[in-house]
Design a protein around this motif. Sequence first.
Motif, PDB file in Angstrom:
ATOM      1  N   UNK A   1       0.829  -1.208   0.000  1.00  0.00           N
ATOM      2  CA  UNK A   1       0.000   0.000   0.000  1.00  0.00           C
ATOM      3  C   UNK A   1       0.863   1.256   0.000  1.00  0.00           C
ATOM      4  N   UNK A   2       1.897   1.257   0.824  1.00  0.00           N
ATOM      5  CA  UNK A   2       2.785   2.424   0.887  1.00  0.00           C
ATOM      6  C   UNK A   2       3.518   2.633  -0.436  1.00  0.00           C
ATOM      7  N   UNK A   3       3.923   1.551  -1.066  1.00  0.00           N
ATOM      8  CA  UNK A   3       4.589   1.672  -2.377  1.00  0.00           C
ATOM      9  C   UNK A   3       3.644   2.262  -3.420  1.00  0.00           C
ATOM     10  N   UNK A   4       2.403   1.791  -3.400  1.00  0.00           N
ATOM     11  CA  UNK A   4       1.414   2.321  -4.345  1.00  0.00           C
ATOM     12  C   UNK A   4       1.177   3.811  -4.107  1.00  0.00           C
ATOM     13  N   UNK A   5       1.085   4.194  -2.852  1.00  0.00           N
ATOM     14  CA  UNK A   5       0.897   5.603  -2.519  1.00  0.00           C
ATOM     15  C   UNK A   5       2.125   6.429  -2.928  1.00  0.00           C
ATOM     16  N   UNK A   6       3.295   5.852  -2.770  1.00  0.00           N
ATOM     17  CA  UNK A   6       4.528   6.550  -3.161  1.00  0.00           C
ATOM     18  C   UNK A   6       4.545   6.814  -4.664  1.00  0.00           C
ATOM     19  N   UNK A   7       4.071   5.844  -5.434  1.00  0.00           N
ATOM     20  CA  UNK A   7       4.027   6.021  -6.885  1.00  0.00           C
ATOM     21  C   UNK A   7       3.113   7.180  -7.272  1.00  0.00           C
ATOM     22  N   UNK A   8       2.044   7.367  -6.508  1.00  0.00           N
ATOM     23  CA  UNK A   8       1.102   8.444  -6.798  1.00  0.00           C
ATOM     24  C   UNK A   8       1.629   9.806  -6.342  1.00  0.00           C
ATOM     25  N   UNK A   9       2.368   9.824  -5.243  1.00  0.00           N
ATOM     26  CA  UNK A   9       2.853  11.090  -4.671  1.00  0.00           C
ATOM     27  C   UNK A   9       4.335  10.960  -4.335  1.00  0.00           C
ATOM     28  N   UNK A  10       5.175  11.008  -5.336  1.00  0.00           N
ATOM     29  CA  UNK A  10       6.606  10.767  -5.150  1.00  0.00           C
ATOM     30  C   UNK A  10       7.301  11.843  -4.314  1.00  0.00           C
ATOM     31  N   UNK A  11       6.712  13.021  -4.180  1.00  0.00           N
ATOM     32  CA  UNK A  11       7.341  14.091  -3.416  1.00  0.00           C
ATOM     33  C   UNK A  11       6.861  14.149  -1.970  1.00  0.00           C
ATOM     34  N   UNK A  12       6.015  13.236  -1.559  1.00  0.00           N
ATOM     35  CA  UNK A  12       5.482  13.235  -0.191  1.00  0.00           C
ATOM     36  C   UNK A  12       6.529  12.667   0.767  1.00  0.00           C
TER      37      UNK A  12
ATOM     38  N   UNK B   1       6.686  12.621   4.090  1.00  0.00           N
ATOM     39  CA  UNK B   1       6.147  11.818   5.200  1.00  0.00           C
ATOM     40  C   UNK B   1       5.848  10.392   4.747  1.00  0.00           C
ATOM     41  N   UNK B   2       5.314  10.260   3.562  1.00  0.00           N
ATOM     42  CA  UNK B   2       5.004   8.938   3.012  1.00  0.00           C
ATOM     43  C   UNK B   2       6.283   8.139   2.777  1.00  0.00           C
ATOM     44  N   UNK B   3       7.307   8.794   2.233  1.00  0.00           N
ATOM     45  CA  UNK B   3       8.591   8.119   2.009  1.00  0.00           C
ATOM     46  C   UNK B   3       9.196   7.634   3.325  1.00  0.00           C
ATOM     47  N   UNK B   4       9.100   8.470   4.357  1.00  0.00           N
ATOM     48  CA  UNK B   4       9.632   8.079   5.675  1.00  0.00           C
ATOM     49  C   UNK B   4       8.868   6.874   6.224  1.00  0.00           C
ATOM     50  N   UNK B   5       7.556   6.889   6.071  1.00  0.00           N
ATOM     51  CA  UNK B   5       6.744   5.771   6.565  1.00  0.00           C
ATOM     52  C   UNK B   5       7.077   4.482   5.811  1.00  0.00           C
ATOM     53  N   UNK B   6       7.252   4.568   4.501  1.00  0.00           N
ATOM     54  CA  UNK B   6       7.611   3.398   3.700  1.00  0.00           C
ATOM     55  C   UNK B   6       8.967   2.862   4.140  1.00  0.00           C
ATOM     56  N   UNK B   7       9.929   3.744   4.301  1.00  0.00           N
ATOM     57  CA  UNK B   7      11.266   3.299   4.745  1.00  0.00           C
ATOM     58  C   UNK B   7      11.204   2.655   6.120  1.00  0.00           C
ATOM     59  N   UNK B   8      10.379   3.218   6.990  1.00  0.00           N
ATOM     60  CA  UNK B   8      10.225   2.645   8.330  1.00  0.00           C
ATOM     61  C   UNK B   8       9.690   1.221   8.245  1.00  0.00           C
ATOM     62  N   UNK B   9       8.669   1.002   7.438  1.00  0.00           N
ATOM     63  CA  UNK B   9       8.092  -0.339   7.274  1.00  0.00           C
ATOM     64  C   UNK B   9       9.091  -1.299   6.635  1.00  0.00           C
ATOM     65  N   UNK B  10       9.803  -0.828   5.622  1.00  0.00           N
ATOM     66  CA  UNK B  10      10.791  -1.683   4.956  1.00  0.00           C
ATOM     67  C   UNK B  10      11.918  -2.038   5.915  1.00  0.00           C
ATOM     68  N   UNK B  11      12.338  -1.065   6.728  1.00  0.00           N
ATOM     69  CA  UNK B  11      13.385  -1.320   7.713  1.00  0.00           C
ATOM     70  C   UNK B  11      12.901  -2.316   8.750  1.00  0.00           C
ATOM     71  N   UNK B  12      11.626  -2.180   9.163  1.00  0.00           N
ATOM     72  CA  UNK B  12      11.033  -3.129  10.114  1.00  0.00           C
ATOM     73  C   UNK B  12      11.093  -4.537   9.557  1.00  0.00           C
ATOM     74  N   UNK B  13      10.690  -4.694   8.297  1.00  0.00           N
ATOM     75  CA  UNK B  13      10.706  -6.015   7.669  1.00  0.00           C
ATOM     76  C   UNK B  13      12.137  -6.550   7.596  1.00  0.00           C
ATOM     77  N   UNK B  14      13.071  -5.697   7.194  1.00  0.00           N
ATOM     78  CA  UNK B  14      14.476  -6.102   7.099  1.00  0.00           C
ATOM     79  C   UNK B  14      14.975  -6.560   8.470  1.00  0.00           C
ATOM     80  N   UNK B  15      14.721  -5.760   9.494  1.00  0.00           N
ATOM     81  CA  UNK B  15      15.201  -6.103  10.836  1.00  0.00           C
ATOM     82  C   UNK B  15      14.578  -7.385  11.349  1.00  0.00           C
TER      83      UNK B  15
END
Length: 124
Positions: free
Chosen positions: A84-95, A97-111
Amino acid sequence: MAAPSGAASCEDFAEFQELLRVMRTIDDRIVHELNTTIPTASFVGKIDAGQTCKELYQSLMDAHTSRERIIKNCIAQTSSVVKTLREEREKAQDDVALLKQLRKEQTKVFNERCRIHYKPPKSQ
């Protein structure tokens, strides 16, 4: 010895790990469980070992099924959030806050998946 049936929270990984640890109790105590439920030679006629073993086996299978269901559910939840976050990022690439949230989730998964095997260097 039944497995807990509470809903798993995938948001807090430590809580999720604790739930899985508790659900593994039957596996971790299998030798003790066998020693206390299967009769010794002196009690052979007093306890139905076949029925006892069948019940213990069913408890093990139920515990395994519950753990598998919870693990798959958390994988699906986390994957869905990232998708969902990736899809939202594609729609609003300059957001930002959204980029930070996506990175947070991806980092969570990685960890969650790599924390035992690899610790990335601290950022400067």
